[in-house]
Design an enzyme around this catalytic site. Sequence first.
Site, PDB file in Angstrom:
ATOM      1  N   ASP A  53       4.189  13.452  14.599  1.00 33.57           N
ATOM      2  CA  ASP A  53       4.523  13.363  13.171  1.00 33.57           C
ATOM      3  C   ASP A  53       3.279  13.472  12.285  1.00 33.57           C
ATOM      4  OD1 ASP A  53       6.253  13.133  11.039  1.00 33.57           O
ATOM      5  OD2 ASP A  53       6.225  10.942  11.038  1.00 33.57           O
ATOM      6  N   SER A  57       9.908   5.654   5.069  1.00 31.86           N
ATOM      7  CA  SER A  57      11.333   5.680   5.420  1.00 31.86           C
ATOM      8  C   SER A  57      11.734   4.527   6.321  1.00 31.86           C
ATOM      9  CB  SER A  57      11.668   7.005   6.108  1.00 31.86           C
ATOM     10  OG  SER A  57      10.844   7.186   7.247  1.00 31.86           O
ATOM     11  N   THR A  96       5.293   2.580   0.873  1.00 29.92           N
ATOM     12  CA  THR A  96       6.635   2.343   1.398  1.00 29.92           C
ATOM     13  C   THR A  96       7.160   3.661   1.935  1.00 29.92           C
ATOM     14  OG1 THR A  96       7.024   0.656  -0.285  1.00 29.92           O
ATOM     15  CG2 THR A  96       8.951   1.528   0.863  1.00 29.92           C
ATOM     16  N   ALA A 141       9.364   1.701   7.184  1.00 26.06           N
ATOM     17  CA  ALA A 141       8.633   0.444   6.999  1.00 26.06           C
ATOM     18  C   ALA A 141       7.841   0.444   5.700  1.00 26.06           C
ATOM     19  CB  ALA A 141       7.695   0.204   8.184  1.00 26.06           C
ATOM     20  N   GLN A 142       7.339  -0.725   5.395  1.00 24.72           N
ATOM     21  CA  GLN A 142       6.498  -0.951   4.216  1.00 24.72           C
ATOM     22  C   GLN A 142       5.178  -1.550   4.695  1.00 24.72           C
ATOM     23  OE1 GLN A 142       8.429  -1.930   0.469  1.00 24.72           O
ATOM     24  NE2 GLN A 142       7.296  -3.858   0.461  1.00 24.72           N
ATOM     25  N   VAL A 143       4.069  -1.148   4.078  1.00 25.00           N
ATOM     26  CA  VAL A 143       2.745  -1.576   4.534  1.00 25.00           C
ATOM     27  C   VAL A 143       2.065  -2.413   3.453  1.00 25.00           C
ATOM     28  CG1 VAL A 143       0.482  -0.806   5.357  1.00 25.00           C
ATOM     29  CG2 VAL A 143       2.537   0.498   5.958  1.00 25.00           C
ATOM     30  N   LYS A 192       2.476  -3.649   8.926  1.00 18.90           N
ATOM     31  CA  LYS A 192       3.577  -2.702   8.816  1.00 18.90           C
ATOM     32  C   LYS A 192       4.867  -3.453   9.136  1.00 18.90           C
ATOM     33  CE  LYS A 192       5.040   1.843  10.572  1.00 18.90           C
ATOM     34  NZ  LYS A 192       4.673   2.974  11.446  1.00 18.90           N
ATOM     35  N   LEU A 196       0.837  -1.203   0.000  1.00 16.83           N
ATOM     36  CA  LEU A 196       0.000   0.000   0.000  1.00 16.83           C
ATOM     37  C   LEU A 196       0.871   1.251   0.000  1.00 16.83           C
ATOM     38  CD1 LEU A 196      -2.749  -0.961   2.622  1.00 16.83           C
ATOM     39  CD2 LEU A 196      -3.048  -0.693   0.155  1.00 16.83           C
TER      40      LEU A 196
END
Length: 960
Positions: free
Chosen positions: A289, A130, A128, A132-134, A148, A126
């Site tokens: 954030d 800094s 990517t 992690a990738q989801v 995640k 869904l």
Amino acid sequence: MAWGNIYRRRMRVFTLALVIYLDYKALEQREKWISKSKRSALWEKAHERNAKRSLSLIIELEGLWVKFGQYLSTRADVIPDAYIRLLKQLQDSLPPRPLQEVRQTIQKELGKPISDLFTNFVEAPLATASIAQVHRATLLDGREVVIKVQHEGVKAVILEDLKNAKAVVDWIGWAEPQYDFNPIIDEWCREAPKELDFNLEAENTRTVSRNLGCTNESDGNEVLGTVNVSIPEVIQSTEKVLILEYMDGIRLNDDADLEAYGIDKHKIVEEITRAYAHQIYVDGFFNGDPHPGNFLISKEPPHRPILLDFGLTKKLPCTMKLALAKMFLAAAEGDHVALLSSFAEMGLKLHLDVPEQAMAVTNVFFRAATAAKESHETFKAAAEQRSKNLKEIQEKMKLNHKEAKRFNPVDAFPSDIIIFARVLNLLRGLSSLMDVRTVYLDIMRPFAEYVLQASISKEPNVNDQWIWRTPIHSDVEDKLRQLLIKLGNENKILGIQVCAYKDGEVIIDTAAGVMGKYDPRPVQPDTLFPVFSVTKGITAGMLHWLVDNGKLKFEENIANIWPEFGSNGKDIIKVYQVLNHTSGLHNATVNIRENPSLICDWDECLNCMAKSVPETEPGQEQVYHYLSYGWLCGGIIEHATGKKFQEILEEALVNPLHIQGELYIGIPPGVESRLATLTPDLNDLQNISGIDPSELPSTFQPTMIAQLASTLAPLFNMLNTRRAVIPAANGHCSARALARYYAALAGGGVIPPPHSSASQPALGSHPHIPKFPSENSKKQKASRTKDSHANLNNDHQKNLNSTETDANGGLFRNTSNTGYTRLLDNSSSSNANDPSTRADSRHGNTAKKFVGNMFKDPRIHDAFLGIGKYENFAIPNGKFGLGFSRLRSDEGSFIGFGHSGMGGSTGFCNIDHNFAISVNLNKMSLGGVTASIVQFVCSELNIPLPAEFSPLVVATPLIN
């Protein structure tokens, strides 16, 4: 990470930083030789090429630099458009990591292969980012989730990037000292590594969801209402894998879908802002954030914002949370004193006294967000303000330009507010990105007010320290404190001081409540209250002192000593006509409606008086001079003596009475921590009625008073107003200093023995004494000024010495038949063995030293009241004598004099009973509380009640 990779990464970062820096510095020099019409295009090209350089390197390096790029891409309010347009790409997604890496991490963390955990796993990510990738997936029980997965080896990269960022910031701080970002990068170094633990993120997510009422465990705050946002439920977590509930939503930068679903952008940004206000001020636990990639908007009505990614979450100590709320409200109300107080509470220290700049910088934090199309103007305005601030610092510190650039006004910067400031900036960037204007002061204010007011125990029934811990001086004071507690429980008192003298001795000295609506500190005996027109009675005393010492005459034409004043038919106006409000200059004042700051300009105000035109024939009609009185008296005082107004205040009143540090007209720097803050009681002020309009000038009518009071409170809370010399309205004093002044006047100028040593700190013990700059030239000096200075001082000293005697030697009457019982020996004796005398001798003074007389005239009371030989200087039945309000008994005879101020503060004395009292309040009302106190004390002491304080006349203290 291998050393070779570390070295190459570091070199790439430093090289780019140097290239961009030199590019802009070269352009700064080049534009001096280029026409203005071409400069804008050159800067746009520079921004474009440097933004491309930045984007290219960020995509190459990834890691922390992606977060940095994401942050810059949200600051459309201050960052050039080229950076926003290019770095915006980082909000969507970075190039995906290999699927095999993702599978290995999941199996390692969860202990099973993907096929044993999910019925469906979508290989295409869904997003990517800094760290992690989801991926989207379906659990064995059919629930839709997102997974995640942390990048392999990203921890080493992030830590290395933090080191590099710190080095770059150090270099920038050396090259351009005005841009010192070390506090920011230091806080990042502490907080960023926390994002690498997904167990911590899971717990943060649960906590914020619970606090905002997104779970069944909470129904939201009854006062603030529910915050309408959604947060995904946490399913499972490990250090490197986080499984969350799947929520389908629209990205904030997807304009097509936002329009297709009919989503109100302004409402979305407002709700996000409310969510963050709740997190910061109410919970003290917030997501640090909030960049656009961390939000979605639900596709189903009511289209709630969906909050994502709680890796960087900040927890604030309770004291910091309250200080931030206080800072916010101080900025909203322009209250410099509260602002500086909040700085002290949060640990923010400044190198120099620049309250106006401090307020300006704080307002930048909370300013309304502008749309992206207005960013250029905003950026330009910010740059101009920085230059202005730099120039002011340069002048104040006497620095050359190079030194000023390297001067840092911040001495200590608390780390807790770094992430707070970052959040506000990101939210502002969010508004600009969505092209909506957001007024943060309006949205966040209820949350800041809620938490601050909840922390303040304003009423006695919930605050056992509501009355300050001073001993009780008499049975009257004991009973009075019970009345104050009753009024406090009825919410009629915020903060108060009451002090009374009888026969030269203190019988009441009580402080209670808090220093302000948003200031929980207790009122103490030395707290300084702004007392508005009570100041007129102090100013009047100064003029009487000059007359008594042969420096001035009541019947003298003002123009004789102040030549500029003689214009426009004012050459016949006499000193006594100013004192009794018959000069005809009742409306002579600067235009405070159009420009309130003008009242702080002493020279301009005196100039306004000199140019004014009488509206009525001098001496014929008594109309209250609500502001002009002070400047007229001040001009007379300065021109008659050749000295500054405040010098005469010190010489005539403060020093003889030994009340240093507790009576000012225009406060000096250094006393801010003792200032009470005004709050109007708007409900009470709306009830104003029954005041004769003919007694007031046309610019000060009853219909305007409630509105004026609500306007004056914030104006007179401002530090620059408090520091101004406004002799009709901005006196700051403690009740014990004011009562001591009137006790001396009640005795014909006889100075009472030292104030009760039971009140700590001791009256007159504050070391700070203001210093006044000398004036090298004064065109307005009268010809007799030089010759009379020495005589004035010598005569005054002889006057003090001639009446100097032991405190038990007959100057003060016995208190045995006065209708009250003394509970405390408080310095009625100056015996060397008396402990109260010893307490005051710590400050180098003995009781005997302060017993004396401020006036030589045995009929000085007649002068104050305008009777006897002075009756020709006053209107026979007028409200005012010579500078003081005449106090009458119910039968109509004069019993004393004094002056009250707008909002309820008062000071007065009864001559026959040698009684003086002062009441200081910071909750401005029509004077009902003051009247209740005066009625009670007079009744207990069997002293006639001044008609002005009778139950039927409670609005009078407000006006006088």
